[in-house]
Design a protein around this motif. Structure first.
Motif, short mmCIF file in Angstrom:
data_model
loop_
_atom_site.label_atom_id
_atom_site.label_comp_id
_atom_site.label_asym_id
_atom_site.label_seq_id
_atom_site.Cartn_x
_atom_site.Cartn_y
_atom_site.Cartn_z
N SER A 28 41.25 38.74 39.19
CA SER A 28 42.25 38.46 38.34
C SER A 28 43.35 39.23 39.01
O SER A 28 43.22 40.48 39.21
N LEU A 29 44.67 38.65 38.85
CA LEU A 29 45.88 39.30 39.00
C LEU A 29 46.53 40.31 37.99
O LEU A 29 47.20 41.18 38.31
N GLN A 31 46.19 43.53 35.70
CA GLN A 31 45.83 44.96 35.87
C GLN A 31 46.18 45.55 34.67
O GLN A 31 47.11 45.36 33.97
N THR A 100 38.10 43.02 35.31
CA THR A 100 39.07 42.47 36.17
C THR A 100 38.78 42.97 37.42
O THR A 100 38.61 44.30 37.67
N HIS A 102 40.90 43.23 41.41
CA HIS A 102 42.04 42.69 42.21
C HIS A 102 41.70 43.28 43.55
O HIS A 102 41.27 44.29 43.66
N GLN A 105 44.15 46.31 44.08
CA GLN A 105 44.40 47.27 43.10
C GLN A 105 43.12 47.95 42.54
O GLN A 105 43.12 48.95 41.59
N SER A 106 42.02 47.18 42.74
CA SER A 106 40.62 47.68 42.32
C SER A 106 39.91 48.30 43.27
O SER A 106 39.68 47.88 44.50
#
Length: 318
Positions: A28-29, A31, A100, A102, A105-106
């Protein structure tokens, strides 16, 4: 590279692949607005028993508090944690449908049995927004190096209580146990008594099992006589529990000891309930004695129960 190091390298690489393909399903984009740490117990990896899992949870709650991050727990295997321990002051429960992932970012952190890590620094230096953590170590000493043992235990107890309150089911079962003061004896045999599957493999002969049981019973009877209090015996061995029942009037909690990483029997909720009952029974005792006679194994189960109950803890070796 030695064979051992090669094996560790390949194992680490395999786990990274497992994590990547597992979280790819949650791409998923979108955040979260606030950086967050999610401690995961989802059946992807083994973690150890109850206390190992609690160590990981409390450690990363402390880190989240230090960094001002949101904190969540995904715990749905081998049971749903809130069945026994519900959110108290912290809204920590996370469902899989809300995950989620990313690609930049994850970040996934596999720290099971990693005693040398300093996760506070690892997370602090990372630019990721969401951290999915697999851990079973108490990192509080690394997170708070300025605190002594007593202060660390006090903080651990306060943080545990901020996170959790007993569910109605667990509270009801504990209330059915006893209202009189008692002392608690705890022992860990793993495979020694031939009745428990674990990471160890050594099994004592029948004669050795009987000799060890007699030796432990003598210690228990001596301490109980000196304390002049009612007593409960807790153990991971059903054979030892049965020996206590057959040879003394000392009390035990009925049920078969059960290990949380035994995924093949994960549907047996009563087994997990007994683990929680044992844990809080030890926490509620007047004093905790951990029996550690050779060749028995060490355990932090009763030690952390004593910390939560603010109860005196003593190791008995002879």
């Amino acid at each position: 590279m030695t064979f051992k190091k090669l094996k560790q390298f390949l194992s680490k690489k395999k786990k990274k692949q497992m994590l990547f393909f597992h979280y790819l399903k949650y791409f998923s984009l979108k955040q979260p607005k606030q950086k967050q740490i999610v401690v995961c117990f989802d059946g992807l990896f083994t973690h150890g028993g109850l206390v190992d899992r609690l160590k990981g949870i409390v450690s990363f709650y402390q880190i989240a508090e230090q960094l001002g991050y949101d904190f969540k727990i995904l715990f749905d295997n081998p049971f749903t944690l809130s069945t026994f321990l519900e959110p108290n002051e912290v809204d920590w429960e996370l469902k899989r449908r809300n995950l989620t992932w990313h690609p930049t970012q994850s970040k996934c952190l596999y720290l099971v049995n990693n005693f040398t890590a300093i996760p506070l620094q690892t997370i602090k230096k990372s630019k990721a927004n969401t951290f999915y953590v697999y851990a079973n170590i108490d990192y509080s000493k690394a997170t708070f190096p300025e605190l002594d043992t007593q202060d660390l235990e006090q903080k651990w107890r306060a943080d545990f209580n901020a996170l959790f309150k007993k569910s109605e089911l667990l509270e009801e079962k504990l209330n059915e146990m006893t209202s009189e003061p008692y002392i608690a004896f705890h022992s860990r045999f793993t495979t020694l008594m031939g009745d428990f599957e674990d990471t160890t493999h050594k099994v004592l002969s029948v004669t050795q099992q009987e000799q060890l049981s007699k030796q432990l019973l003598a210690i228990i009877n001596r301490v109980k006589a000196e304390s002049n209090k009612s007593a409960y015996v807790f153990s991971d061995s059903i054979n030892f529990v049965n020996y206590i029942k057959q040879n003394t009037a000392i009390k035990v909690v009925e049920g078969n000891p059960f290990h949380m990483d035994n995924f093949s029997k994960s549907s047996q909720l009563d087994g997990h309930l007994k683990t929680l009952i044992d844990f809080f029974m030890i926490a509620n005792s007047e004093k905790v004695y951990f029996l550690n006679v050779k060749p028995m194994y060490n355990s932090s189960f009763s030690k952390y129960a004593a910390i939560i109950g603010n109860t005196e803890f003593q190791v008995l070796e002879t």
